[in-house]
Design a protein around this motif. Structure first.
Motif, PDB file in Angstrom:
ATOM      1  N   ALA A 225       0.813  -1.217   0.000  1.00  0.00           N
ATOM      2  CA  ALA A 225       0.000   0.000   0.000  1.00  0.00           C
ATOM      3  C   ALA A 225       0.853   1.277   0.000  1.00  0.00           C
ATOM      4  O   ALA A 225       0.316   2.381  -0.032  1.00  0.00           O
ATOM      5  N   LYS A 226       2.178   1.116   0.029  1.00  0.00           N
ATOM      6  CA  LYS A 226       3.082   2.265   0.122  1.00  0.00           C
ATOM      7  C   LYS A 226       3.816   2.496  -1.203  1.00  0.00           C
ATOM      8  O   LYS A 226       3.816   1.649  -2.086  1.00  0.00           O
ATOM      9  N   THR A 227       4.454   3.656  -1.285  1.00  0.00           N
ATOM     10  CA  THR A 227       5.317   3.969  -2.426  1.00  0.00           C
ATOM     11  C   THR A 227       6.767   3.996  -1.952  1.00  0.00           C
ATOM     12  O   THR A 227       7.042   3.977  -0.745  1.00  0.00           O
ATOM     13  N   ASP A 228       7.677   4.081  -2.896  1.00  0.00           N
ATOM     14  CA  ASP A 228       9.101   4.074  -2.568  1.00  0.00           C
ATOM     15  C   ASP A 228       9.489   5.193  -1.597  1.00  0.00           C
ATOM     16  O   ASP A 228      10.396   5.021  -0.781  1.00  0.00           O
ATOM     17  N   GLU A 229       8.832   6.313  -1.688  1.00  0.00           N
ATOM     18  CA  GLU A 229       9.152   7.436  -0.808  1.00  0.00           C
ATOM     19  C   GLU A 229       9.001   7.046   0.669  1.00  0.00           C
ATOM     20  O   GLU A 229       9.757   7.513   1.521  1.00  0.00           O
ATOM     21  N   PHE A 230       8.047   6.183   0.957  1.00  0.00           N
ATOM     22  CA  PHE A 230       7.812   5.741   2.331  1.00  0.00           C
ATOM     23  C   PHE A 230       9.046   5.055   2.915  1.00  0.00           C
ATOM     24  O   PHE A 230       9.297   5.138   4.122  1.00  0.00           O
ATOM     25  N   LEU A 231       9.828   4.398   2.074  1.00  0.00           N
ATOM     26  CA  LEU A 231      10.989   3.652   2.554  1.00  0.00           C
ATOM     27  C   LEU A 231      12.030   4.552   3.214  1.00  0.00           C
ATOM     28  O   LEU A 231      12.837   4.087   4.018  1.00  0.00           O
ATOM     29  N   GLN A 232      12.009   5.839   2.899  1.00  0.00           N
ATOM     30  CA  GLN A 232      12.968   6.771   3.494  1.00  0.00           C
ATOM     31  C   GLN A 232      12.472   7.354   4.817  1.00  0.00           C
ATOM     32  O   GLN A 232      13.155   8.183   5.427  1.00  0.00           O
ATOM     33  N   THR A 233      11.318   6.922   5.279  1.00  0.00           N
ATOM     34  CA  THR A 233      10.778   7.372   6.561  1.00  0.00           C
ATOM     35  C   THR A 233      11.682   6.899   7.690  1.00  0.00           C
ATOM     36  O   THR A 233      11.983   5.703   7.781  1.00  0.00           O
ATOM     37  N   PRO A 234      12.109   7.804   8.565  1.00  0.00           N
ATOM     38  CA  PRO A 234      12.917   7.370   9.710  1.00  0.00           C
ATOM     39  C   PRO A 234      12.063   6.541  10.677  1.00  0.00           C
ATOM     40  O   PRO A 234      10.875   6.810  10.865  1.00  0.00           O
ATOM     41  N   VAL A 235      12.677   5.538  11.278  1.00  0.00           N
ATOM     42  CA  VAL A 235      12.007   4.751  12.315  1.00  0.00           C
ATOM     43  C   VAL A 235      12.204   5.511  13.620  1.00  0.00           C
ATOM     44  O   VAL A 235      13.340   5.754  14.042  1.00  0.00           O
ATOM     45  N   TYR A 236      11.090   5.884  14.232  1.00  0.00           N
ATOM     46  CA  TYR A 236      11.128   6.693  15.447  1.00  0.00           C
ATOM     47  C   TYR A 236      11.973   6.011  16.531  1.00  0.00           C
ATOM     48  O   TYR A 236      11.819   4.823  16.802  1.00  0.00           O
ATOM     49  N   GLY A 237      12.873   6.785  17.115  1.00  0.00           N
ATOM     50  CA  GLY A 237      13.708   6.277  18.194  1.00  0.00           C
ATOM     51  C   GLY A 237      14.895   5.446  17.733  1.00  0.00           C
ATOM     52  O   GLY A 237      15.642   4.920  18.553  1.00  0.00           O
ATOM     53  N   ARG A 238      15.070   5.310  16.429  1.00  0.00           N
ATOM     54  CA  ARG A 238      16.180   4.521  15.875  1.00  0.00           C
ATOM     55  C   ARG A 238      16.948   5.405  14.894  1.00  0.00           C
ATOM     56  O   ARG A 238      16.473   6.455  14.494  1.00  0.00           O
TER      57      ARG A 238
END
Length: 161
Positions: free
Chosen positions: A115-128
């Motif tokens: 359900a996501k696009t490639d741009e989502f992959l660059q989202t930082p993981v909170y606290g990491r």
């Protein structure tokens, strides 16, 4: 809507889980040949049983699912009960249920990422200090690492049995 990187990650995840990975046997192929009667055996006290290793894989896949969903509050403390869950498999059904939980995590990760696009992959993981892309790449590596441990424990248990 660009999904090239997502599709590549999904392909890698699928290959290692139940496809034809470059390194040989997939996780599901390995698990499908393990008799439930040996999944509680730990060769030495410091070795995890197959059942415990599978549940550990599930726990970290749940971490991935929660992070893809954007759940910043969810975390797993290393070496806690949520990281290494104690359990005992008593029946073939218990083993099948544990494997089904693993399969369900695979499906959920796939559904969420589809359900996501490639741009989502660059989202930082909170606290990491890494992104969703690195997290997904990491769960593939994590599965493969523990699959190797499962293979060793299964071989040792078969020799014991």
């Amino acid at each position: 809507m660009n999904k090239e990187a997502i599709n590549k990650l999904l392909s890698t995840l699928e290959d290692s889980f139940q496809g034809l990975p470059w390194f040989g046997e997939s996780l599901m192929d390995k698990l499908s040949r393990i008799d439930y009667r040996i999944v509680n055996i730990a060769h030495i006290p410091t070795t995890n049983s197959i059942a415990r290793l599978v549940h550990h894989i599930i726990n970290w896949r749940i971490f991935v699912i929660e992070k893809i969903k954007g759940n910043d509050a969810f975390d797993i403390e290393m070496n806690s009960q949520n990281d290494w869950t104690d359990l005992h498999i008593s029946t073939e059904k218990d083993w099948a249920d544990l494997i089904q939980k693993l399969v369900n995590t695979q499906k959920e990760i796939f559904d969420l990422l589809n359900a996501k696009t490639d741009e989502f992959l660059q989202t930082p993981v909170y606290g990491r200090e890494y992104t969703i892309q690195r997290l997904i790449e990491g769960i593939v590596q994590h599965d493969i690492y523990h699959q190797g441990q499962i293979a060793v424990v299964a071989k040792q248990a078969a020799l014991k049995g």
